[in-house]
Motif scaffolding. Sequence first.
Motif, PDB file in Angstrom:
ATOM      1  N   GLY A 144      13.648 -59.270 152.014  1.00 40.23           N
ATOM      2  CA  GLY A 144      13.537 -57.835 151.762  1.00 40.23           C
ATOM      3  C   GLY A 144      13.003 -57.560 150.376  1.00 40.23           C
ATOM      4  N   THR A 145      13.004 -56.261 149.980  1.00 44.93           N
ATOM      5  CA  THR A 145      12.535 -55.934 148.628  1.00 44.93           C
ATOM      6  C   THR A 145      13.672 -55.301 147.831  1.00 44.93           C
ATOM      7  OG1 THR A 145      11.907 -53.612 148.841  1.00 44.93           O
ATOM      8  CG2 THR A 145      10.347 -55.225 149.710  1.00 44.93           C
ATOM      9  N   GLY A 146      13.634 -55.555 146.532  1.00 43.43           N
ATOM     10  CA  GLY A 146      14.656 -55.015 145.641  1.00 43.43           C
ATOM     11  C   GLY A 146      14.605 -53.498 145.582  1.00 43.43           C
ATOM     12  N   VAL A 147      13.392 -52.935 145.780  1.00 46.23           N
ATOM     13  CA  VAL A 147      13.254 -51.477 145.699  1.00 46.23           C
ATOM     14  C   VAL A 147      14.072 -50.825 146.824  1.00 46.23           C
ATOM     15  CG1 VAL A 147      11.598 -49.580 145.779  1.00 46.23           C
ATOM     16  CG2 VAL A 147      10.963 -51.705 144.680  1.00 46.23           C
ATOM     17  N   ILE A 190      22.212 -50.517 139.368  1.00 46.51           N
ATOM     18  CA  ILE A 190      21.239 -51.563 139.696  1.00 46.51           C
ATOM     19  C   ILE A 190      20.114 -51.582 138.664  1.00 46.51           C
ATOM     20  CG2 ILE A 190      19.582 -52.350 141.476  1.00 46.51           C
ATOM     21  CD1 ILE A 190      21.746 -50.177 143.050  1.00 46.51           C
ATOM     22  N   ILE A 191      19.773 -52.774 138.208  1.00 43.60           N
ATOM     23  CA  ILE A 191      18.596 -52.934 137.328  1.00 43.60           C
ATOM     24  C   ILE A 191      17.605 -53.820 138.075  1.00 43.60           C
ATOM     25  CG2 ILE A 191      17.734 -53.838 135.131  1.00 43.60           C
ATOM     26  CD1 ILE A 191      20.551 -53.323 133.984  1.00 43.60           C
ATOM     27  N   LEU A 192      16.391 -53.312 138.227  1.00 45.17           N
ATOM     28  CA  LEU A 192      15.384 -54.060 138.977  1.00 45.17           C
ATOM     29  C   LEU A 192      14.593 -54.971 138.031  1.00 45.17           C
ATOM     30  CD1 LEU A 192      14.597 -53.742 142.019  1.00 45.17           C
ATOM     31  CD2 LEU A 192      12.487 -52.744 141.164  1.00 45.17           C
ATOM     32  N   ILE A 197      13.913 -46.466 140.425  1.00 39.59           N
ATOM     33  CA  ILE A 197      14.722 -45.446 139.736  1.00 39.59           C
ATOM     34  C   ILE A 197      14.866 -44.230 140.644  1.00 39.59           C
ATOM     35  CG2 ILE A 197      14.783 -43.839 137.778  1.00 39.59           C
ATOM     36  CD1 ILE A 197      13.752 -46.053 136.038  1.00 39.59           C
ATOM     37  N   LYS A 198      13.776 -43.872 141.340  1.00 40.95           N
ATOM     38  CA  LYS A 198      13.855 -42.755 142.295  1.00 40.95           C
ATOM     39  C   LYS A 198      14.869 -43.080 143.385  1.00 40.95           C
ATOM     40  CE  LYS A 198       9.459 -40.476 141.726  1.00 40.95           C
ATOM     41  NZ  LYS A 198       8.058 -40.592 142.034  1.00 40.95           N
ATOM     42  N   ASN A 199      14.970 -44.359 143.735  1.00 43.41           N
ATOM     43  CA  ASN A 199      15.921 -44.770 144.777  1.00 43.41           C
ATOM     44  C   ASN A 199      17.342 -44.902 144.242  1.00 43.41           C
ATOM     45  OD1 ASN A 199      13.789 -44.907 146.503  1.00 43.41           O
ATOM     46  ND2 ASN A 199      13.825 -47.112 146.814  1.00 43.41           N
ATOM     47  N   GLY A 200      17.535 -44.577 142.966  1.00 43.23           N
ATOM     48  CA  GLY A 200      18.898 -44.584 142.434  1.00 43.23           C
ATOM     49  C   GLY A 200      19.196 -45.716 141.473  1.00 43.23           C
ATOM     50  N   ALA A 201      18.183 -46.594 141.175  1.00 42.33           N
ATOM     51  CA  ALA A 201      18.443 -47.686 140.221  1.00 42.33           C
ATOM     52  C   ALA A 201      18.642 -47.111 138.817  1.00 42.33           C
ATOM     53  CB  ALA A 201      17.278 -48.672 140.225  1.00 42.33           C
ATOM     54  N   PHE A 202      19.351 -47.846 137.983  1.00 45.01           N
ATOM     55  CA  PHE A 202      19.631 -47.386 136.612  1.00 45.01           C
ATOM     56  C   PHE A 202      18.373 -47.525 135.757  1.00 45.01           C
ATOM     57  CE2 PHE A 202      21.222 -48.301 132.283  1.00 45.01           C
ATOM     58  CZ  PHE A 202      21.956 -47.141 132.068  1.00 45.01           C
ATOM     59  N   ASP A 203      17.685 -48.649 135.915  1.00 47.45           N
ATOM     60  CA  ASP A 203      16.456 -48.872 135.142  1.00 47.45           C
ATOM     61  C   ASP A 203      15.748 -50.110 135.704  1.00 47.45           C
ATOM     62  OD1 ASP A 203      14.522 -48.581 133.187  1.00 47.45           O
ATOM     63  OD2 ASP A 203      15.976 -48.166 131.617  1.00 47.45           O
ATOM     64  N   TYR A 204      14.606 -50.449 135.126  1.00 49.83           N
ATOM     65  CA  TYR A 204      13.947 -51.685 135.528  1.00 49.83           C
ATOM     66  C   TYR A 204      13.490 -52.438 134.282  1.00 49.83           C
ATOM     67  CZ  TYR A 204       9.557 -49.250 134.588  1.00 49.83           C
ATOM     68  OH  TYR A 204       8.551 -48.565 133.980  1.00 49.83           O
TER      69      TYR A 204
END
Length: 445
Positions: free
Chosen positions: A59-62, A77-79, A93-100
């Motif tokens: 799968g993908t991390g996004v 989540i940090i990508l 980030i749009k999907n709710g991650a904290f940052d990348y």
Amino acid sequence: MKPHILIIDDEVKLSTLLGRILSLEGYEVSLAATCKEGWAQLAKKDTDVVLCDVKLPDGTGVELAEQIKARYPVTEIILLTAYGNIPDGVQAIKNGAFDYITKGDDNNRIIPLVYKAAEKAQLNKRVASWEKQSGNKNSLDKISGKSIAILNAVNLAGKVAATDSTVLLTGETGTGKEVFAQAIHQAGKRAAKSFVAINCSAFSKDLLEGELFGHKAGAFTGATKDQKGLLEEANNGTLFLDEIGEMPVELQAKILRVLENGEFIKIGETKPSRTNVRIISATNRDLKKEVEEGNFREDLYFRLSVFQIALPALRERKEDIPGITEMFIQQFAHKINKQNIGISAPAQQALNNYQWPGNIRELKNVIERAVILCEGQIQLSDLPVEIQSSNLTGKTLSAFSIASVEKSHIQKVLSHTKGNKAEAARLLEIGIATLYRKIEEYGIG
Ligand SMILES: Nc1ncnc2c1ncn2[C@@H]1O[C@H](COP(=O)(O)OP(=O)(O)OP(=O)(O)O)[C@@H](O)[C@H]1O
């Protein structure tokens, strides 16, 4: 207790090294090489932060970021993106991650970012337990905003609260439909009884039917004992049916029966049961259109929409943005014991100009993140990139003077250099002293 960090990455060498570094920083670390292993670890242990690679074997991390946030809202989540792949990071980030972070390029950022994300996860836990303790109570007078659009909605809600009427709340995602539903319940005569909410889009038909109506022991394999449904749980109280437009047609007929005579049949039963619930429903779809297209029963639509309240999108009540921003700043600053947090004029301007597709929910998340990131005052750079650029768009559109174009250009370049003034001056082909003078002159934050 040590914060728990989960690294999901199939590059075992890299994740082992990162895991060692984080262990030395005092974190408890687990490793997973696939999404599947990641889910297993998440189920095993409360996790504060997930560091997740974009490309995983299954799968993908996004996408994973969105799914983890939906199942474990407290976890951050940090990508870990590949070099130069900013769109993946922005989407995460749009999907709710904290940052990348860019793998290999941003090594100095990893530890501070993990620290901040873990701090945010701790805050999420405190907020969740506080909301649980306070029964997640909202009342109509707590709904913020002075715009005519929101005052009209609050006024209508106040009038209908005292009755037992069915209410249909319409509005885009994040406009506060559930907040309104709870406030109507709290302001009505059923306030002392349960407010039970279910999101109709989150379940398959069979599961939704079981959740709503309950089942009798032996109704299907695995049904070892009688199970109450939400209609029974909400007896004498309020049942909130969120995303009612997603309810399968077969179940629509059953809900219609509840509205008509309070009767329903549990799965595996033959005799009807009775309940006395007030139904408040919500949708971000055009239900009338769904009726015309044959996806929604007309008779149910008429029953549900006896009293409709349309909640305005945030961009339709821009005058409320500064007040709501201030409220969220106070709220989150208090929760993490930060004092005297303010917001710079350019940052506030950017918030005012932005279109807010996710409405109040999006504003709340943006402020929560900015309060954690900021040092004293929220700056433009503490806001997500798409909001930062809305400041520039707003300016260039609203003012055509040379000065305003120059100001916008300097802001753009500074944002490109991540605030590095020497680099910005080089790109602008001006001296550093001139750049400082212009920054001061234009009040660039
Ligand atoms: N007036 C308000 N004051 C403070 N917070 C609010 C207000 N309205 C909404 N919120 C916050 O915004 C978030 C979204 O609100 P809510 O869940 O009620 O929106 P919704 O319209 O039901 O969204 P969806 O359609 O996606 O289910 C919540 O975190 C809620 O606490």
